[in-house]
Design an enzyme around this catalytic site. Sequence first.
Site, PDB file in Angstrom:
ATOM      1  N   GLY A  73      -9.959  53.449  33.651  1.00  0.00           N
ATOM      2  CA  GLY A  73      -9.622  54.736  34.248  1.00  0.00           C
ATOM      3  C   GLY A  73     -10.831  55.352  34.898  1.00  0.00           C
ATOM      4  O   GLY A  73     -11.915  54.770  34.965  1.00  0.00           O
ATOM      5  N   ASP A 100     -11.741  72.516  30.304  1.00  0.00           N
ATOM      6  CA  ASP A 100     -10.962  71.621  31.174  1.00  0.00           C
ATOM      7  C   ASP A 100      -9.839  70.950  30.377  1.00  0.00           C
ATOM      8  O   ASP A 100      -9.636  69.754  30.459  1.00  0.00           O
ATOM      9  CB  ASP A 100     -11.872  70.570  31.805  1.00  0.00           C
ATOM     10  CG  ASP A 100     -11.201  69.889  33.009  1.00  0.00           C
ATOM     11  OD1 ASP A 100     -10.233  70.461  33.547  1.00  0.00           O
ATOM     12  OD2 ASP A 100     -11.641  68.801  33.411  1.00  0.00           O
TER      13      ASP A 100
END
Length: 731
Positions: A17, A133
Site C-alpha cells: 500500500g 488524521d
Amino acid sequence: MIGKQLGGRYEILGRVGGGGMAIVYKGLDILLHRHVAVKVLRQQYVHDEEFIQRFRREAQAAASLSHPNVVSIYDVGQEEDIHYIVMEYIEGTNLNEQIKEKAPLQVEEAVHIASQICDALDHAHHNQIIHRDIKPHNILIGKNGRVKVTDFGIARAVTSSTITQTGSVVGSVHYFSPEHAKGTPTGEQSDLYSLGIVMYQMLTGRLPFLGESPISVALKHLQEDVEEPRKVNPLIPQSVENIILRAMRKSTSERYRSAKDVLSDLESCLLPHRRNEPKVNFLDDDELDEEKTRVMPALRPGQYAVVEDDDDAPRAKETAPLEKQKKGWVKPLVWFVVLMALVGGMWYAVQYVQEKLSVQRVDIPNVVDKPLAEAKKILEDSKLQVEADYQNDDVKPKDIVIQQSQANNQVIVGTTIKLTVSAGPTSKKIPDVTNLKLADAKTKLISSGFDSKNISIVQKFLEAEPETVTSQKPTPNEEYTIPGDVKVELTVSKGRETFKMPNLIGKTENEAKTLLSVNNLKLSKDGTVRQPSYKQSKGRVTKQFPFEPDDDVMPGTEITLTVSSGLPPEAGQMTVPVQIKPSKEGQAGTAKVILSDAAVENSEYQKLTNVTKTETLEVKLVVSPDKDATIQIRGDNIQNDSITITYKNYQDQKSGNNQSNGAGTPPNADTGTNGGGKTEQPATPASGTGGASGKPAKQGSGGTTPPPTGQNGDAATAPAGNTTGTGGKNP
C-alpha cells in the site's frame, strides 16, 4: 525496492500500500524471522526537511504508545537516502475497503470497531498525542477482528502548534474538524469529530460532506449541518445516532469532552433501554450569546425614581433647637400605643373569624411508582379523591402510577388528585421475517428490539434455498409488548437432503431395484436398458445413470439402469491349455497365472503350489476385436512365461485353421475338446520357446460338451485356438 535489505536485517518482499507521504512494503525480519511492515518515505520528499521531520515524528509518536489497538513500532532507520520505519505487520485489510465491500455495516459491528478506535484514541490522548488524521484508510482490521490505528504521520503533541505551514493545514479534508479546517489549534475533540465521521460512513455508506473541491468540502465542515444518519439508514438506533451527532458538533463546547466519554457511551448504547432514547437536543448558539442584539424598552424621563443617599438628606433637624427635640417624643409615643392597640384588636378578630370559618387542609402524599390500588388507599386515607387516567408506557409495568397532578403540598380535604397510570408497553406486531436470509432476519428482529439471546434457530432439510427462513414462532403480526421478553424460533432451510449414491455396478437387476427402494430412489420411466457387456455377466448392472457411485443424490431421484444381456455376438470365448514348468525338474515351486482379456484386467486366474513337474492348466478367456488376451505365469522356481492370444487366433480356430503364422503343432501337445465335438488342433506359439502348447481335441461322443463357467458365468467352452508365445522370461 523488492528484494532489497534495509539495515542488513529487513528484506523487502512486496508492496502492500501507500499514501501521499510514504509507501508501505511487506518485509521479513531476518533476525527474528517474522513478517513486518516497512514504511518508506517517498523519493520526492527525501530532501524536504519538513517531510523528514514529519516522518520521524510519526515514529516518535507511535513508539511512545503501547496499546493493543495501536500499531507497534519496532525500528526506525536511514540507509543512504532511504528513510524507513519498521512496524507491526497486520494480516488483514483496512476499514476503508470493508466499507466499500459491505457498507452500511451492521450496527453491532460498527459500534465494536468504533469502541476499539476510541480506546486507542483515549490511550493516545492520555499520552498527550493528538492523531489529527483519523479516517478509515488508517484503521487496520486483522483477520482476528482486532482493530489497529496507524499512520501518526501528522500527529502532534498537545502543546505544539497544529498548523503545518502558513495558510495551509495537513490532513484528509473529508474527515477534518471545523477547527482543523480553519487552521486553529486542534485538540482531543478534533479526533472525536473525525471518529464521528468514520461512524457516519460505516453506518450510512457515504460521507457526510461532499464537494467539487477540497475547499468546498472544508467550507461545508464550517457552515453546513450534517444530514441525520437515521434519515439515510433507519436501522440505526437513536442512541447510536445521538453519539454521532454529539461527536460531530461544530462547537467544541457541545462535543464530547474526551475519548473516554465516547467509549462509555458506546459500551451502553445498544442496551435495550437505550435504543429508543430521546433524540439529543443542542441549544442554539444564539441562545448562549450574551452579547447578541436585543429589543429593550426606551427609558423616559421620570419613569424611575431617584433614590437619595442618606448622606444627602437635609440636616435641618441637626440645627433644631435642643428644647424642641426633647418635647417631640411624647406625641409619637401616644400614636404608637394607639396603633398597637388597633393591631392587637385586628389580630384577635382575624383569629376569631378564621376559627369560625377554618377549612381543614391535609398534606398530599407522593404515590408515584406505587401500584394503583395501593396509591388509591393512601390518598383516600388522607381524605382525598382519586381520578385515574391510563396511558401506555414502555418502561413502567401495567397499573403502576407514572405521575400525579399534585404532590408535596397541602390542599383542602376532598380535593381530587389525578393519577396517570401505566397501561403497560405499547402493543406492537411481530415483524414477518419468513423468506428472508437468516442474517437479514436476525438483523430485522434485533433492530425491532428483540434480544439476540432469545432468537433460536431450528435447521431442517427443506425445498427452500439454504439459510432461508421458512417459518417463525410466534407467527408474523402476532402482538407483543416487551420485545426483550419474547422468544422467537426461526425454522431455517438446510436445502434439500442429500446422501451418497449406492454402487449398483455388478449387482443383479433385482438386487439393484431393492437398493433403490431402500434408499428412497426411483427407477426411471425408461426402466432398464439391456446391452451386451464384456465386463459383467448376463443380468448384472453395468451402468447407472445419471449419478455415479458416491455422488450426492436427493431422495426421490429417478435412476436408469443398464443391465448386461451377455457377451456381444463377436466375443471370442476360448479355452487355452498352458504348461507350467518348474525351473528344475523335481524342485518345488509356486506359480500364479495372471489373466488380462476383454472381461478382466490383471486378474489372478489361479495359484498353484508345490509344482515339481510340468503341469497343464486350461485357461478360459474371452477376446474381442479390439482387445487381446494375455496369460502371464509368475512364481518362484517357475519358468516365467507370457502368452498372447489374439482375436485372429480365435477367428482361425473358429474357421478350422489350426495353424497360425505357418507354425505347426509342437510335439507332445495336449489335446482339447471343442464345443461341437470336432477334433481341433490347439493353438501353437508363433515364435519363442515359452508358448503354450496343446494336443488335438478328442472326438466327442455326440452333442456338445457342457460349457464351463468362466469369468462371465455364461461362457461356453470354445475350441482351443492358435496361441502366440512371447518366449523368454517375463521382464
